[in-house]
Design a protein around this motif. Structure first.
Motif, short mmCIF file in Angstrom:
data_model
loop_
_atom_site.label_atom_id
_atom_site.label_comp_id
_atom_site.label_asym_id
_atom_site.label_seq_id
_atom_site.Cartn_x
_atom_site.Cartn_y
_atom_site.Cartn_z
N THR A 41 -16.22 -5.22 -68.28
CA THR A 41 -16.68 -5.38 -69.63
C THR A 41 -16.57 -6.75 -70.04
OG1 THR A 41 -14.53 -4.68 -70.62
CG2 THR A 41 -16.03 -2.86 -70.10
N GLU A 42 -17.17 -7.11 -71.14
CA GLU A 42 -16.87 -8.30 -71.94
C GLU A 42 -15.50 -8.55 -72.14
OE1 GLU A 42 -18.10 -12.10 -72.79
OE2 GLU A 42 -19.15 -10.69 -71.57
N ALA A 43 -14.88 -7.56 -72.73
CA ALA A 43 -13.45 -7.61 -73.16
C ALA A 43 -12.62 -8.07 -72.15
CB ALA A 43 -12.96 -6.29 -73.76
N ASN A 44 -12.97 -7.59 -70.56
CA ASN A 44 -11.93 -7.88 -69.53
C ASN A 44 -12.51 -9.26 -68.77
OD1 ASN A 44 -10.27 -5.81 -70.00
ND2 ASN A 44 -11.50 -4.47 -68.63
N ARG A 45 -13.84 -9.78 -69.19
CA ARG A 45 -14.16 -10.98 -68.55
C ARG A 45 -13.43 -12.06 -68.84
NH1 ARG A 45 -18.65 -14.51 -69.65
NH2 ARG A 45 -19.21 -15.42 -67.82
N VAL A 46 -13.13 -13.18 -67.85
CA VAL A 46 -12.39 -14.31 -67.87
C VAL A 46 -13.33 -15.42 -68.11
CG1 VAL A 46 -10.60 -15.82 -67.02
CG2 VAL A 46 -10.44 -13.23 -66.53
N HIS A 47 -13.00 -15.86 -69.31
CA HIS A 47 -14.13 -16.93 -69.51
C HIS A 47 -13.49 -18.21 -69.18
CE1 HIS A 47 -16.81 -14.73 -72.09
NE2 HIS A 47 -15.40 -13.98 -72.53
N GLY A 48 -14.26 -19.29 -68.70
CA GLY A 48 -13.95 -20.54 -68.20
C GLY A 48 -13.97 -20.74 -66.61
N CYS A 49 -14.47 -19.47 -66.12
CA CYS A 49 -14.68 -19.45 -64.66
C CYS A 49 -16.03 -19.58 -64.38
CB CYS A 49 -14.01 -17.98 -64.10
SG CYS A 49 -12.33 -17.91 -64.23
N GLU A 50 -16.36 -20.51 -63.18
CA GLU A 50 -17.72 -20.84 -62.89
C GLU A 50 -18.25 -19.44 -62.67
OE1 GLU A 50 -20.35 -23.47 -60.03
OE2 GLU A 50 -18.35 -23.81 -60.17
N SER A 51 -17.55 -18.63 -61.62
CA SER A 51 -18.03 -17.31 -61.10
C SER A 51 -17.63 -16.07 -62.34
CB SER A 51 -17.33 -16.92 -60.02
OG SER A 51 -17.38 -18.04 -58.81
N GLN A 52 -18.09 -15.05 -62.00
CA GLN A 52 -17.78 -14.10 -63.12
C GLN A 52 -16.81 -13.40 -62.35
OE1 GLN A 52 -20.77 -11.10 -64.36
NE2 GLN A 52 -22.26 -12.38 -63.12
N VAL A 53 -15.69 -13.19 -63.30
CA VAL A 53 -14.34 -12.80 -63.21
C VAL A 53 -13.84 -11.71 -64.02
CG1 VAL A 53 -11.80 -13.18 -62.92
CG2 VAL A 53 -13.67 -14.86 -62.06
N TRP A 54 -13.36 -10.61 -63.86
CA TRP A 54 -12.80 -9.66 -64.80
C TRP A 54 -11.37 -9.35 -64.45
CZ3 TRP A 54 -17.65 -9.42 -62.48
CH2 TRP A 54 -18.65 -9.26 -63.34
N ILE A 55 -10.41 -9.04 -65.44
CA ILE A 55 -9.16 -8.97 -65.21
C ILE A 55 -8.73 -7.98 -66.05
CG2 ILE A 55 -6.54 -9.47 -65.04
CD1 ILE A 55 -7.69 -12.16 -63.72
N ASP A 56 -8.11 -6.82 -66.04
CA ASP A 56 -7.71 -5.59 -66.89
C ASP A 56 -6.33 -5.67 -66.59
OD1 ASP A 56 -7.88 -3.73 -68.72
OD2 ASP A 56 -7.74 -2.21 -67.01
N THR A 57 -5.55 -5.98 -67.65
CA THR A 57 -4.10 -5.86 -67.80
C THR A 57 -3.38 -4.70 -68.68
OG1 THR A 57 -4.23 -8.31 -67.63
CG2 THR A 57 -2.08 -7.39 -68.04
N LYS A 58 -2.72 -3.92 -68.14
CA LYS A 58 -2.20 -2.69 -68.73
C LYS A 58 -0.72 -2.84 -68.42
CE LYS A 58 -6.16 0.42 -69.01
NZ LYS A 58 -7.44 -0.02 -68.29
N ALA A 59 -0.25 -2.06 -69.31
CA ALA A 59 1.42 -1.82 -69.24
C ALA A 59 1.34 -0.45 -69.16
CB ALA A 59 2.18 -2.09 -70.38
N GLU A 60 1.95 -0.01 -67.90
CA GLU A 60 2.38 1.51 -67.77
C GLU A 60 3.81 1.86 -67.46
OE1 GLU A 60 -0.52 2.81 -64.61
OE2 GLU A 60 -2.18 2.33 -65.79
N PRO A 61 4.36 2.91 -67.71
CA PRO A 61 5.63 3.22 -67.68
C PRO A 61 6.05 3.43 -66.16
CG PRO A 61 4.50 4.97 -68.77
CD PRO A 61 3.78 4.10 -68.66
N SER A 62 7.05 2.61 -65.92
CA SER A 62 7.68 3.04 -64.47
C SER A 62 9.21 3.16 -64.60
CB SER A 62 7.15 1.98 -63.50
OG SER A 62 7.81 2.22 -62.26
#
Length: 142
Positions: A41-62
């Motif tokens: 999604t646009e919210a996960n898109r990393v701006h500043g990269c020439e290629s399209q890059v998405w990163i989703d970061t979550k915290a899950e209990p372990s």
């Protein structure tokens, strides 16, 4: 499945040939767990990269402790390898540990600076900054 970051670092340290290092980077990108289309999604898109890059970061209990789980993708094979490095570096860390981790330091340690275009370097910087911001936000919410 991605190997642990320590194994990745060791593998890069023993491979001297630039072409083989690049091939290993691409192999890491291929080993990156698939990122569901719904997370690109646009919210996960990393701006500043020439290629399209998405990163989703979550915290899950372990074991009762929130730990980061990252999913990422790029439409470029080489950049997908850099995404894989970031995923391997940060996944499993607490948000606070991740906020204190310098993703660019890994990039320098693996000696990619001289062999990567400035546009790709900027993309790696954008990924590291994005993950850092996410980690700080998640640490504040913990």
């Amino acid at each position: 499945m991605l190997p642990p970051i320590d194994t990745i670092i060791e593998n890069f340290e023993i491979v001297e040939d630039d072409d083989m290092r690049l091939e290993y980077l691409i192999e890491l990108g291929r080993a990156l767990p698939p990122m569901p289309e719904s997370e690109r999604t646009e919210a996960n898109r990393v701006h500043g990269c020439e290629s399209q890059v998405w990163i989703d970061t979550k915290a899950e209990p372990s074991d009762g402790t929130p730990r980061l789980v990252l999913h990422g993708f790029s439409d470029s094979f080489i950049v997908r390898g850099f995404v894989a490095l970031m995923v391997a570096l940060y996944t499993g860390k607490t948000p606070r540990e991740a906020a204190e981790t310098d993703g660019l330091d890994l990039f320098r340690q693996l000696r990619f600076g001289a062999h990567v275009t400035s546009k790709r370097s900027n993309g790696v910087r954008a990924m590291a900054e994005r993950i850092h911001r996410d980690a700080v936000r998640l640490a504040a919410g913990a």
